[in-house]
Write a protein that holds these residues in place. Sequence first.
Motif: not given
Length: 288
Positions: A182-195
């Motif tokens: 996974a390549i993570i660029h935005t806080p929204e994407e990071q939060t989605f994966l974290w959840n």
Amino acid sequence: MSTTGSSLNCEGMYSQLIDNEPCHDDLPHRPDVGHSVHPVMQMFPRPSGPGLYRLATICLATLCAVLLISIIAVTAHYKNKPQGGGEASLGKQTQEANVSALTASIAKLQQEKHKLQKEKEDLQAKLAAKMATKAPAVVTRAPIVCPNDWHLFNNSCYLISRNSRDWPESKSFCESKGAHLAIIHTPEEQTFLWNLLPRGHWNSYWFGITDGETEDEWKWVDGTPVIGGFWEEGEPNNHINEDCGYIVKTLVLERVAIRSWYDAPCSMYLPFICEKEMGPGASTAIPH
């Protein structure tokens, strides 16, 4: 009044006076030598006596007045008589002038009509060109459907693995599925994966960053540099040759998604996160 009747009356009166007057021999002789005789007086013999002379003068004056009035009346009659030919000619000229003016007006209106028609066509062509540049064709895309166990976010599908591998093996596994770590660029994407990650004592998952080529120069698996990131405080610290990155989610509720990255040795066995971009024309099928 009749001129002939007046003349006969005067002549009758004059004849009666001649018959009643004395003989010319009884009157004194008045030679007329050296005097011109009026034609009218030549027609009628010149009477004698002041009364007769005055009466003849009155008759002649009356006759002249009647003739003069007659001449004036006739002249005025012909002067005031309308000339049909002149009026007809004038009316014809007026009609011709009106026809010429109307013809010129029609020609001018036709020219203006052609000009306006051309302007309309030019505006329609410009509008069509503008609409063609500003309104590109709408391409209908089928909705993205991720395979089982893959999760959709924006235009990518993500897999949270249940098996553990070291970082190089995790990278190879994702590539075998047509994906990558996974390549993570935005806080929204990071939060989605974290959840998507379960909580645990120290649940950690590989994702697609490494500084294996040059220390402290972190790059994504596609070779682009990592800008910023969501590191925990004090990370990365390269404590024991830690060249690969992972995400940690624990039971401590104070931990947050945007401060959850750590560095670790790439040889550690951990579960991992794969990502597959689902752009236009991409297949939703994931190799087994």
